[in-house]
Write an enzyme that holds these catalytic residues in place. Structure first.
Site, mmCIF file in Angstrom:
data_model
loop_
_atom_site.group_PDB
_atom_site.id
_atom_site.type_symbol
_atom_site.label_atom_id
_atom_site.label_comp_id
_atom_site.label_asym_id
_atom_site.label_seq_id
_atom_site.Cartn_x
_atom_site.Cartn_y
_atom_site.Cartn_z
ATOM 1 N N GLN A 1 16.924 20.817 15.678
ATOM 2 C CA GLN A 1 17.021 22.086 16.399
ATOM 3 C C GLN A 1 15.639 22.704 16.571
ATOM 4 O O GLN A 1 14.876 22.832 15.620
ATOM 5 C CB GLN A 1 17.955 23.048 15.635
ATOM 6 N N ASP B 1 19.112 14.545 22.668
ATOM 7 C CA ASP B 1 18.576 15.712 23.379
ATOM 8 C C ASP B 1 17.836 15.296 24.651
ATOM 9 O O ASP B 1 17.565 16.138 25.512
ATOM 10 C CB ASP B 1 17.584 16.462 22.478
ATOM 11 N N LYS C 1 27.273 23.274 17.448
ATOM 12 C CA LYS C 1 27.168 21.828 17.688
ATOM 13 C C LYS C 1 28.041 21.069 16.696
ATOM 14 O O LYS C 1 28.730 20.113 17.056
ATOM 15 C CB LYS C 1 25.698 21.384 17.598
HETATM 16 N N1 GUN Z 1 16.643 24.810 21.131
HETATM 17 C C1 GUN Z 1 17.024 25.398 22.292
HETATM 18 N N2 GUN Z 1 17.670 24.514 23.079
HETATM 19 C C2 GUN Z 1 17.690 23.355 22.405
HETATM 20 C C3 GUN Z 1 18.234 22.075 22.692
HETATM 21 O O1 GUN Z 1 18.796 21.796 23.745
HETATM 22 N N3 GUN Z 1 18.069 21.137 21.727
HETATM 23 C C4 GUN Z 1 17.413 21.377 20.564
HETATM 24 N N4 GUN Z 1 17.287 20.390 19.691
HETATM 25 N N5 GUN Z 1 16.904 22.552 20.265
HETATM 26 C C5 GUN Z 1 17.051 23.532 21.186
#
Ligand code: GUN
Length: 286
Positions: free
Chosen positions: A98, A121, A54
Protein backbone atom coordinates in the site's frame (compact mmCIF):
# COMPACT_ATOMS: atom_id res chain seq x y z
CA UNK A 1 -30.02 16.40 -22.22
CA UNK A 2 -30.80 13.29 -20.24
CA UNK A 3 -27.78 12.53 -18.07
CA UNK A 4 -26.91 8.95 -17.16
CA UNK A 5 -25.17 8.52 -13.86
CA UNK A 6 -22.64 5.70 -14.10
CA UNK A 7 -23.11 3.57 -10.99
CA UNK A 8 -19.62 2.39 -10.03
CA UNK A 9 -20.90 0.60 -6.97
CA UNK A 10 -23.29 -1.50 -9.03
CA UNK A 11 -20.80 -2.21 -11.82
CA UNK A 12 -18.03 -3.09 -9.36
CA UNK A 13 -20.43 -5.48 -7.60
CA UNK A 14 -21.15 -7.15 -10.95
CA UNK A 15 -17.43 -7.49 -11.68
CA UNK A 16 -16.78 -8.95 -8.22
CA UNK A 17 -19.67 -11.40 -8.60
CA UNK A 18 -18.24 -12.59 -11.92
CA UNK A 19 -14.85 -13.08 -10.25
CA UNK A 20 -16.50 -14.90 -7.36
CA UNK A 21 -18.08 -17.40 -9.78
CA UNK A 22 -14.85 -17.87 -11.74
CA UNK A 23 -12.90 -18.33 -8.51
CA UNK A 24 -15.25 -21.06 -7.30
CA UNK A 25 -14.62 -22.87 -10.60
CA UNK A 26 -10.84 -22.37 -10.37
CA UNK A 27 -10.88 -23.91 -6.91
CA UNK A 28 -13.20 -26.79 -7.85
CA UNK A 29 -11.57 -27.68 -11.16
CA UNK A 30 -7.92 -26.86 -10.57
CA UNK A 31 -7.54 -26.69 -6.81
CA UNK A 32 -6.04 -23.20 -7.07
CA UNK A 33 -7.22 -20.59 -4.58
CA UNK A 34 -6.08 -17.08 -5.58
CA UNK A 35 -4.08 -15.50 -2.79
CA UNK A 36 -3.24 -11.82 -2.36
CA UNK A 37 -0.56 -10.61 0.06
CA UNK A 38 -1.27 -7.10 1.31
CA UNK A 39 1.53 -5.14 2.98
CA UNK A 40 0.92 -1.98 4.96
CA UNK A 41 3.78 -0.03 6.52
CA UNK A 42 2.81 2.45 9.23
CA UNK A 43 -0.56 3.64 10.43
CA UNK A 44 -1.86 6.11 7.89
CA UNK A 45 -5.65 6.04 8.53
CA UNK A 46 -6.64 6.33 4.85
CA UNK A 47 -4.27 3.48 3.95
CA UNK A 48 -5.70 1.38 6.78
CA UNK A 49 -9.17 1.83 5.31
CA UNK A 50 -7.99 0.91 1.79
CA UNK A 51 -6.18 -2.18 3.06
CA UNK A 52 -9.18 -3.30 5.07
CA UNK A 53 -11.41 -2.92 1.99
CA UNK A 54 -8.97 -4.92 -0.13
CA UNK A 55 -8.93 -7.75 2.40
CA UNK A 56 -12.74 -7.69 2.59
CA UNK A 57 -13.00 -7.89 -1.18
CA UNK A 58 -10.68 -10.93 -1.15
CA UNK A 59 -12.97 -12.62 1.33
CA UNK A 60 -16.03 -11.78 -0.77
CA UNK A 61 -14.71 -13.27 -4.01
CA UNK A 62 -13.26 -16.32 -2.28
CA UNK A 63 -9.54 -15.47 -2.30
CA UNK A 64 -7.10 -16.06 0.50
CA UNK A 65 -5.41 -12.94 1.76
CA UNK A 66 -2.22 -12.59 3.75
CA UNK A 67 -1.82 -9.47 5.78
CA UNK A 68 1.47 -7.84 6.76
CA UNK A 69 1.09 -4.85 9.02
CA UNK A 70 4.57 -3.49 9.63
CA UNK A 71 5.50 -0.65 11.97
CA UNK A 72 6.25 2.81 10.52
CA UNK A 73 9.95 2.48 11.37
CA UNK A 74 10.37 -0.74 9.36
CA UNK A 75 13.61 -0.53 7.37
CA UNK A 76 13.60 -0.71 3.60
CA UNK A 77 15.78 -3.78 3.86
CA UNK A 78 13.20 -5.54 6.04
CA UNK A 79 10.36 -4.65 3.66
CA UNK A 80 12.37 -5.89 0.67
CA UNK A 81 13.05 -9.17 2.45
CA UNK A 82 9.33 -9.68 3.09
CA UNK A 83 8.65 -9.05 -0.61
CA UNK A 84 11.45 -11.41 -1.61
CA UNK A 85 9.93 -14.23 0.48
CA UNK A 86 6.49 -13.63 -1.04
CA UNK A 87 8.00 -13.61 -4.54
CA UNK A 88 9.24 -17.13 -3.91
CA UNK A 89 5.97 -18.57 -2.59
CA UNK A 90 4.05 -20.43 -5.29
CA UNK A 91 0.81 -20.17 -3.27
CA UNK A 92 0.90 -16.34 -3.38
CA UNK A 93 -0.38 -14.87 -6.65
CA UNK A 94 -0.46 -11.17 -5.93
CA UNK A 95 1.65 -8.82 -3.82
CA UNK A 96 0.38 -5.37 -2.98
CA UNK A 97 2.34 -2.79 -1.01
CA UNK A 98 0.00 0.00 0.00
CA UNK A 99 1.29 3.44 -1.01
CA UNK A 100 2.36 5.96 0.16
CA UNK A 101 5.26 4.50 2.13
CA UNK A 102 7.05 6.25 5.01
CA UNK A 103 9.61 8.79 3.75
CA UNK A 104 12.69 6.72 4.60
CA UNK A 105 11.60 4.00 2.16
CA UNK A 106 12.24 4.38 -1.55
CA UNK A 107 8.98 3.53 -3.34
CA UNK A 108 10.69 2.80 -6.62
CA UNK A 109 13.01 0.25 -5.00
CA UNK A 110 9.97 -1.45 -3.47
CA UNK A 111 7.99 -1.54 -6.72
CA UNK A 112 11.02 -2.88 -8.60
CA UNK A 113 11.43 -5.66 -6.01
CA UNK A 114 7.95 -7.12 -6.60
CA UNK A 115 8.02 -9.92 -9.16
CA UNK A 116 6.28 -8.58 -12.30
CA UNK A 117 4.25 -11.83 -12.30
CA UNK A 118 2.75 -10.89 -8.92
CA UNK A 119 2.55 -7.12 -9.42
CA UNK A 120 -1.25 -6.96 -9.37
CA UNK A 121 -1.08 -3.16 -8.98
CA UNK A 122 0.56 -2.95 -12.40
CA UNK A 123 3.22 -0.56 -11.09
CA UNK A 124 6.36 -2.51 -12.10
CA UNK A 125 8.27 -1.05 -15.08
CA UNK A 126 7.90 -4.42 -16.88
CA UNK A 127 4.10 -4.20 -16.69
CA UNK A 128 4.07 -0.51 -17.62
CA UNK A 129 6.31 -1.28 -20.59
CA UNK A 130 4.09 -4.20 -21.64
CA UNK A 131 1.05 -1.93 -21.62
CA UNK A 132 2.96 0.63 -23.68
CA UNK A 133 3.78 -1.81 -26.49
CA UNK A 134 0.47 -3.72 -26.33
CA UNK A 135 1.75 -6.88 -24.68
CA UNK A 136 0.02 -8.81 -21.95
CA UNK A 137 0.68 -7.74 -18.36
CA UNK A 138 -0.99 -6.32 -15.30
CA UNK A 139 -2.67 -2.96 -15.80
CA UNK A 140 -2.94 -0.35 -13.06
CA UNK A 141 -6.31 -0.92 -11.38
CA UNK A 142 -7.88 2.54 -11.47
CA UNK A 143 -7.47 3.16 -15.22
CA UNK A 144 -8.48 -0.45 -15.93
CA UNK A 145 -11.61 0.23 -13.87
CA UNK A 146 -12.42 3.32 -15.93
CA UNK A 147 -12.33 1.25 -19.13
CA UNK A 148 -14.74 -1.27 -17.56
CA UNK A 149 -17.09 1.53 -16.46
CA UNK A 150 -17.16 2.95 -19.97
CA UNK A 151 -17.63 -0.39 -21.71
CA UNK A 152 -20.24 -1.71 -19.32
CA UNK A 153 -22.17 1.56 -19.65
CA UNK A 154 -22.28 1.13 -23.42
CA UNK A 155 -20.05 4.12 -24.15
CA UNK A 156 -18.37 4.09 -27.53
CA UNK A 157 -14.64 4.80 -27.27
CA UNK A 158 -13.30 4.05 -30.75
CA UNK A 159 -12.66 7.21 -32.75
CA UNK A 160 -13.69 9.52 -29.91
CA UNK A 161 -11.74 12.54 -28.73
CA UNK A 162 -10.55 11.76 -25.21
CA UNK A 163 -8.87 14.29 -22.96
CA UNK A 164 -7.18 13.01 -19.83
CA UNK A 165 -6.30 15.67 -17.30
CA UNK A 166 -3.37 14.48 -15.20
CA UNK A 167 -0.21 12.56 -16.07
CA UNK A 168 0.58 10.46 -13.00
CA UNK A 169 2.25 7.08 -13.39
CA UNK A 170 -0.66 5.24 -11.78
CA UNK A 171 -3.59 6.97 -13.46
CA UNK A 172 -2.98 9.53 -16.22
CA UNK A 173 -0.28 7.76 -18.22
CA UNK A 174 -1.74 4.22 -18.17
CA UNK A 175 -5.19 5.73 -18.80
CA UNK A 176 -3.87 7.34 -21.97
CA UNK A 177 -2.37 4.04 -23.15
CA UNK A 178 -5.61 2.15 -22.46
CA UNK A 179 -7.76 4.69 -24.29
CA UNK A 180 -5.32 4.54 -27.19
CA UNK A 181 -5.66 0.75 -27.20
CA UNK A 182 -9.43 1.29 -27.49
CA UNK A 183 -8.78 3.49 -30.54
CA UNK A 184 -9.64 6.83 -28.98
CA UNK A 185 -7.79 9.96 -30.08
CA UNK A 186 -6.00 10.81 -26.88
CA UNK A 187 -4.77 14.08 -25.42
CA UNK A 188 -3.01 14.17 -22.06
CA UNK A 189 -3.39 17.56 -20.44
CA UNK A 190 -1.69 18.64 -17.21
CA UNK A 191 -0.86 21.59 -14.98
CA UNK A 192 1.28 23.25 -17.66
CA UNK A 193 -1.31 22.84 -20.44
CA UNK A 194 -2.21 26.16 -22.03
CA UNK A 195 -5.91 26.82 -22.40
CA UNK A 196 -7.00 23.70 -20.52
CA UNK A 197 -10.60 24.81 -20.84
CA UNK A 198 -10.47 24.89 -24.63
CA UNK A 199 -8.65 21.55 -24.77
CA UNK A 200 -11.29 19.89 -22.55
CA UNK A 201 -14.14 21.46 -24.49
CA UNK A 202 -13.13 19.53 -27.61
CA UNK A 203 -13.46 16.20 -25.82
CA UNK A 204 -16.16 13.58 -26.26
CA UNK A 205 -14.74 11.90 -23.15
CA UNK A 206 -13.05 13.82 -20.32
CA UNK A 207 -11.17 11.87 -17.65
CA UNK A 208 -10.23 14.04 -14.69
CA UNK A 209 -7.31 12.83 -12.54
CA UNK A 210 -5.92 16.09 -11.24
CA UNK A 211 -6.25 15.88 -7.48
CA UNK A 212 -7.93 19.26 -7.09
CA UNK A 213 -11.52 19.57 -5.91
CA UNK A 214 -14.00 20.83 -8.51
CA UNK A 215 -11.24 21.89 -10.93
CA UNK A 216 -13.38 20.90 -13.95
CA UNK A 217 -16.34 23.23 -14.17
CA UNK A 218 -19.27 23.29 -16.61
CA UNK A 219 -17.51 25.65 -19.02
CA UNK A 220 -14.84 22.97 -19.67
CA UNK A 221 -17.38 20.49 -20.98
CA UNK A 222 -18.95 20.05 -24.40
CA UNK A 223 -22.69 19.40 -24.43
CA UNK A 224 -23.25 15.62 -24.45
CA UNK A 225 -19.73 14.66 -23.35
CA UNK A 226 -18.92 11.73 -21.09
CA UNK A 227 -17.16 12.78 -17.88
CA UNK A 228 -15.19 10.37 -15.71
CA UNK A 229 -14.03 11.72 -12.36
CA UNK A 230 -11.05 9.92 -10.84
CA UNK A 231 -10.50 12.53 -8.11
CA UNK A 232 -10.97 11.80 -4.44
CA UNK A 233 -10.67 15.00 -2.42
CA UNK A 234 -11.82 15.41 1.13
CA UNK A 235 -13.42 18.70 2.08
CA UNK A 236 -11.55 19.78 5.22
CA UNK A 237 -14.59 21.47 6.77
CA UNK A 238 -17.39 19.02 6.05
CA UNK A 239 -15.23 15.86 5.81
CA UNK A 240 -17.20 14.97 2.66
CA UNK A 241 -15.59 13.39 -0.39
CA UNK A 242 -15.62 15.31 -3.60
CA UNK A 243 -14.14 14.72 -7.04
CA UNK A 244 -12.12 16.83 -9.45
CA UNK A 245 -15.33 17.71 -11.28
CA UNK A 246 -17.88 20.31 -10.21
CA UNK A 247 -20.52 17.59 -10.39
CA UNK A 248 -23.64 19.66 -9.75
CA UNK A 249 -23.00 22.04 -12.60
CA UNK A 250 -21.28 19.63 -14.99
CA UNK A 251 -23.77 16.73 -14.77
CA UNK A 252 -26.65 18.48 -16.60
CA UNK A 253 -24.40 18.96 -19.68
CA UNK A 254 -23.20 15.35 -19.89
CA UNK A 255 -24.55 12.25 -21.56
CA UNK A 256 -22.86 10.19 -18.82
CA UNK A 257 -20.96 11.05 -15.65
CA UNK A 258 -19.45 9.25 -12.67
CA UNK A 259 -20.27 10.52 -9.18
CA UNK A 260 -17.80 10.77 -6.27
CA UNK A 261 -18.11 8.71 -4.18
CA UNK A 262 -19.64 5.71 -5.94
CA UNK A 263 -18.05 6.10 -9.37
CA UNK A 264 -14.49 5.13 -10.20
CA UNK A 265 -13.46 4.41 -6.59
CA UNK A 266 -15.21 1.04 -6.11
CA UNK A 267 -13.86 -0.18 -9.48
CA UNK A 268 -10.24 -0.01 -8.36
CA UNK A 269 -10.61 -2.86 -5.89
CA UNK A 270 -12.72 -4.89 -8.33
CA UNK A 271 -9.92 -4.65 -10.90
CA UNK A 272 -7.36 -5.60 -8.25
CA UNK A 273 -9.37 -8.77 -7.66
CA UNK A 274 -9.45 -9.34 -11.41
CA UNK A 275 -5.65 -9.00 -11.70
CA UNK A 276 -5.13 -11.40 -8.81
CA UNK A 277 -7.53 -13.91 -10.36
CA UNK A 278 -5.70 -13.68 -13.69
CA UNK A 279 -2.40 -14.20 -11.91
CA UNK A 280 -3.72 -17.37 -10.27
CA UNK A 281 -5.09 -18.64 -13.60
CA UNK A 282 -1.54 -18.63 -14.97
CA UNK A 283 -0.79 -21.48 -12.55
CA UNK A 284 -3.28 -23.87 -14.20
CA UNK A 285 -1.52 -27.01 -15.33
CA UNK A 286 1.59 -26.52 -13.23
N1 GUN B 1 -2.35 4.05 -2.82
C1 GUN B 1 -3.30 4.74 -3.50
N2 GUN B 1 -3.76 4.02 -4.55
C2 GUN B 1 -3.08 2.86 -4.52
C3 GUN B 1 -3.13 1.69 -5.33
O1 GUN B 1 -3.84 1.58 -6.32
N3 GUN B 1 -2.28 0.70 -4.97
C4 GUN B 1 -1.44 0.79 -3.91
N4 GUN B 1 -0.64 -0.24 -3.65
N5 GUN B 1 -1.38 1.85 -3.14
C5 GUN B 1 -2.20 2.87 -3.45
Amino acid sequence: METRIIDGKLISAQVKDEIKDKTAKLIAEHNITPCLAVILVGEDPASQVYVRNKKRACEYVGFKSLSYELPADTTQEKLLSVICELNKRSDVHGILVQMPLPKHINEKAVIDAISPDKDVDGFHPMNVGALCIGEEGFVSCTPAGVIQLLKRSGAEISGKECVIVGRSNIVGKPMALLMLRENATVTVAHSKTKDLKEVCKRADIVIAAIGKAKAITADYIKEGAIVIDVGINRNEETGKLCGDVDYENVAPKCSMITPVPGGVGPMTIAMLMNNCYESAVRHIGE
